[in-house]
Write an enzyme that holds these catalytic residues in place. Structure first.
Site, PDB file in Angstrom:
ATOM      1  N   LYS A  70      43.113  36.550  31.679  1.00  0.00           N
ATOM      2  CA  LYS A  70      43.444  36.998  33.047  1.00  0.00           C
ATOM      3  C   LYS A  70      44.640  36.200  33.504  1.00  0.00           C
ATOM      4  O   LYS A  70      44.661  34.974  33.360  1.00  0.00           O
ATOM      5  CB  LYS A  70      42.234  36.746  33.940  1.00  0.00           C
ATOM      6  CG  LYS A  70      42.518  36.614  35.434  1.00  0.00           C
ATOM      7  CD  LYS A  70      41.229  36.698  36.237  1.00  0.00           C
ATOM      8  CE  LYS A  70      41.231  35.780  37.440  1.00  0.00           C
ATOM      9  NZ  LYS A  70      39.943  35.807  38.177  1.00  0.00           N
ATOM     10  N   GLU A  78      42.501  42.746  39.735  1.00  0.00           N
ATOM     11  CA  GLU A  78      41.511  42.161  40.639  1.00  0.00           C
ATOM     12  C   GLU A  78      42.120  41.973  42.021  1.00  0.00           C
ATOM     13  O   GLU A  78      43.225  41.438  42.159  1.00  0.00           O
ATOM     14  CB  GLU A  78      41.088  40.811  40.034  1.00  0.00           C
ATOM     15  CG  GLU A  78      39.829  40.213  40.606  1.00  0.00           C
ATOM     16  CD  GLU A  78      39.480  38.883  39.926  1.00  0.00           C
ATOM     17  OE1 GLU A  78      39.922  38.640  38.777  1.00  0.00           O
ATOM     18  OE2 GLU A  78      38.773  38.088  40.562  1.00  0.00           O
ATOM     19  N   SER A 129      41.158  32.278  32.985  1.00  0.00           N
ATOM     20  CA  SER A 129      41.993  32.640  34.118  1.00  0.00           C
ATOM     21  C   SER A 129      43.200  31.713  34.110  1.00  0.00           C
ATOM     22  O   SER A 129      43.038  30.493  34.182  1.00  0.00           O
ATOM     23  CB  SER A 129      41.182  32.464  35.408  1.00  0.00           C
ATOM     24  OG  SER A 129      42.017  32.649  36.530  1.00  0.00           O
ATOM     25  N   LYS A 179      30.760  36.361  42.283  1.00  0.00           N
ATOM     26  CA  LYS A 179      30.832  34.900  42.357  1.00  0.00           C
ATOM     27  C   LYS A 179      29.606  34.443  43.109  1.00  0.00           C
ATOM     28  O   LYS A 179      29.353  34.875  44.232  1.00  0.00           O
ATOM     29  CB  LYS A 179      32.106  34.446  43.064  1.00  0.00           C
ATOM     30  CG  LYS A 179      33.339  34.514  42.179  1.00  0.00           C
ATOM     31  CD  LYS A 179      34.560  33.950  42.841  1.00  0.00           C
ATOM     32  CE  LYS A 179      35.771  34.144  41.928  1.00  0.00           C
ATOM     33  NZ  LYS A 179      37.024  34.073  42.700  1.00  0.00           N
ATOM     34  N   GLY A 209      34.970  32.572  38.587  1.00  0.00           N
ATOM     35  CA  GLY A 209      34.867  31.110  38.617  1.00  0.00           C
ATOM     36  C   GLY A 209      35.648  30.575  39.800  1.00  0.00           C
ATOM     37  O   GLY A 209      36.490  31.279  40.369  1.00  0.00           O
ATOM     38  N   ASP A 244      36.887  41.223  44.238  1.00  0.00           N
ATOM     39  CA  ASP A 244      36.391  39.846  44.225  1.00  0.00           C
ATOM     40  C   ASP A 244      36.159  39.446  45.689  1.00  0.00           C
ATOM     41  O   ASP A 244      35.041  39.606  46.215  1.00  0.00           O
ATOM     42  CB  ASP A 244      37.439  38.951  43.516  1.00  0.00           C
ATOM     43  CG  ASP A 244      37.164  37.459  43.615  1.00  0.00           C
ATOM     44  OD1 ASP A 244      36.207  37.054  44.287  1.00  0.00           O
ATOM     45  OD2 ASP A 244      37.928  36.647  43.008  1.00  0.00           O
ATOM     46  N   ASP A 260      45.032  39.213  38.339  1.00  0.00           N
ATOM     47  CA  ASP A 260      44.348  38.909  39.603  1.00  0.00           C
ATOM     48  C   ASP A 260      45.400  38.605  40.662  1.00  0.00           C
ATOM     49  O   ASP A 260      46.168  37.651  40.527  1.00  0.00           O
ATOM     50  CB  ASP A 260      43.413  37.705  39.415  1.00  0.00           C
ATOM     51  CG  ASP A 260      42.549  37.430  40.650  1.00  0.00           C
ATOM     52  OD1 ASP A 260      42.719  38.113  41.682  1.00  0.00           O
ATOM     53  OD2 ASP A 260      41.689  36.523  40.573  1.00  0.00           O
ATOM     54  N   LYS A 315      47.166  35.322  36.784  1.00  0.00           N
ATOM     55  CA  LYS A 315      47.357  35.405  38.227  1.00  0.00           C
ATOM     56  C   LYS A 315      48.742  35.982  38.481  1.00  0.00           C
ATOM     57  O   LYS A 315      49.703  35.632  37.779  1.00  0.00           O
ATOM     58  CB  LYS A 315      47.252  34.006  38.840  1.00  0.00           C
ATOM     59  CG  LYS A 315      45.864  33.407  38.727  1.00  0.00           C
ATOM     60  CD  LYS A 315      44.935  34.047  39.731  1.00  0.00           C
ATOM     61  CE  LYS A 315      43.619  33.307  39.822  1.00  0.00           C
ATOM     62  NZ  LYS A 315      42.696  33.947  40.778  1.00  0.00           N
TER      63      LYS A 315
END
Ligand code: OSB
Ligand code: MG
Length: 417
Positions: A198, A250, A172, A299, A327, A275, A225, A200
């Protein structure tokens, strides 16, 4: 095991003598000892301060220094560990390091201390009166799963029902100042072997970054995400993401929304992964039945611990919905629990579980979590977490701690700043 009630009065009690660790393991391994209860003798809550190797930026903020709570549970000579995955501020979900400290000391520890339970699967029932605060409850439940796997002499992953020997890993990547900076990090992580990337995103820091990565790495497994940074009114903009062959987007919409995600999913080709909005198996069922997502990120802290995580993965597996482990910038203790969870059969996509060295100069477990050149983590095969906890290092990092002991009459509390 999930949903069993607490032991009935008059249930057989564990032996009165204090077992050594070896005896405790031996005592529970024979089938006739199924009745031996798990006794919660003492709990220690610690706050440690650790600095990330590099800052991590999401749509809700930038973090460098972590304030992490660790829970150590003790039962008849055994010790088990869990980590609270709450952030420092209430920006991912409502929990924070400080709310967690308060809820743990005032409600979670008093409910658990001195109790004899059949196993960690009883914990959700024990904590049911406490609404929310999933990450706080999860840390204690997970510590008890660590103890249970030592008592039974089996690896935590197998105790949970996990079968995978290796799990697939992705990374991530936080928001970067410009696409060039992002490209060099992506290149480094792909060279290290990670199986998917991934990134952000947030409004103003999305398409340009996605397009740059896709152009430079046409075949990479890529996802984004948003951490709830968009609104349904921006659907036309989000639909443009469909051109980049993303594995998923996400949590594009609100942290507590399911319904608008269903509206958005019906307009987008890119699979939505939830998520923030999924706190339990019933949320997962609602999201699936409403068509709000095609993938779920589990998670462990967000859903309240291993028992509920298993229920979420089971509901998803029955409905052929892929899941993966998210995570929360965990230390090795949280990471070890995530690895065990990811060995369950529904976890078919690479998770956000990467090497200790990506986050910390020095982790608090031994050995540290390492990733193979093909981007996997080998699931430990020894009883318990599968890594040993570096108690000395934890003590050095501790800024406050509170110990709870079971006493014949009630609880004794001992604190140290
Ligand atoms: O949304 O997955 C998220 C970190 C903090 C809060 C939320 C998230 C994340 C990550 C980091 O993406 C995952 C990791 O590497 O631990
Ligand atoms: Mg996320």
């Amino acid at each position: 095991m999930v949903g069993r009630s607490a032991p009935r009065p008059g249930a057989r009690q564990p032996p009165a003598t204090k077992s050594t660790r070896a005896e405790a393991c031996r005592n529970i391994t024979s089938a006739s000892d199924w009745w031996q209860l798990l006794k919660i003798d003492a709990l220690t809550l610690r706050e440690i301060h650790v600095r990330l190797k590099s800052s991590f930026e999401t749509s809700f903020g930038k973090i460098w220094e972590r304030r992490i709570l660790l829970v150590e549970a003790r039962s008849e000579g055994l010790s088990g560990w869990g980590e609270v995955t709450a952030g420092e501020g209430p920006f991912y979900n409502p929990e924070t390091t400080d709310t967690s400290w308060s809820i743990f000391c005032n409600f979670v520890a008093p409910l658990a201390i001195g109790k004899n339970i059949e196993g960690p699967g009883d914990v959700p029932t024990l904590f049911a009166p406490i609404r929310g605060h999933e990450m706080t409850k999860a840390a204690l439940e997970n510590a008890l799963w660590d103890i249970e796997s030592q008592r039974r002499g089996v690896p935590l992953a197998s105790l949970l029902g996990g079968t995978a020997r290796e799990i697939a890993c992705g990374v991530s990547l936080g928001i970067q100042t410009n696409p060039e900076a992002l490209l060099s990090i992506v290149e480094r992580e792909l060279d290290a072997g990670y199986q998917r990337i991934k990134i952000k995103i947030k409004p103003g820091k999305d398409l340009e970054f996605i397009a740059a990565v896709r152009k430079r790495f046409p075949a990479v497994r890529l996802m984004v995400d948003a951490n709830s940074a968009y609104h349904l009114e921006q659907a036309a903009h989000l639909k443009e993401f469909d051109a980049y062959d993303l594995m998923m987007i996400e949590q594009p919409l609100a942290w507590d929304d399911i319904f608008d995600h269903a509206k958005l999913q019906s307009q987008m080709r890119t699979p939505i992964c939830l998520d923030e909005s999924i706190h339990n198996a019933s949320h997962a069922r609602a999201a699936i039945e409403l068509g709000a997502c095609r993938i779920i990120n589990i998670k462990l802290g967000r859903v309240g611990g291993h028992s509920e995580a298993r229920r979420v993965q089971e509901i998803c597996r029955q409905r052929s919905m892929p899941v993966w482990s998210g995570g929360m910038l965990e230390t090795g203790i949280g990471r070890a629990h995530n690895i065990a969870m990811s060995s369950l059969p529904g976890f078919t996509l690479p998770g956000d579980i990467s090497a200790s060295q990506r986050y910390w100069d020095e982790d608090i477990i031994d050995p540290e979590v390492e990733v193979t050149p093909k981007g996997t983590i080998v699931v430990p095969t020894i009883p318990g977490l599968g890594y040993s906890v570096r108690r000395k290092r934890i003590e050095q990092l501790t800024v406050r701690q509170q110990v709870f002991h079971a006493k014949n009459s009630g609880v004794s509390v001992e604190g140290a700043a």
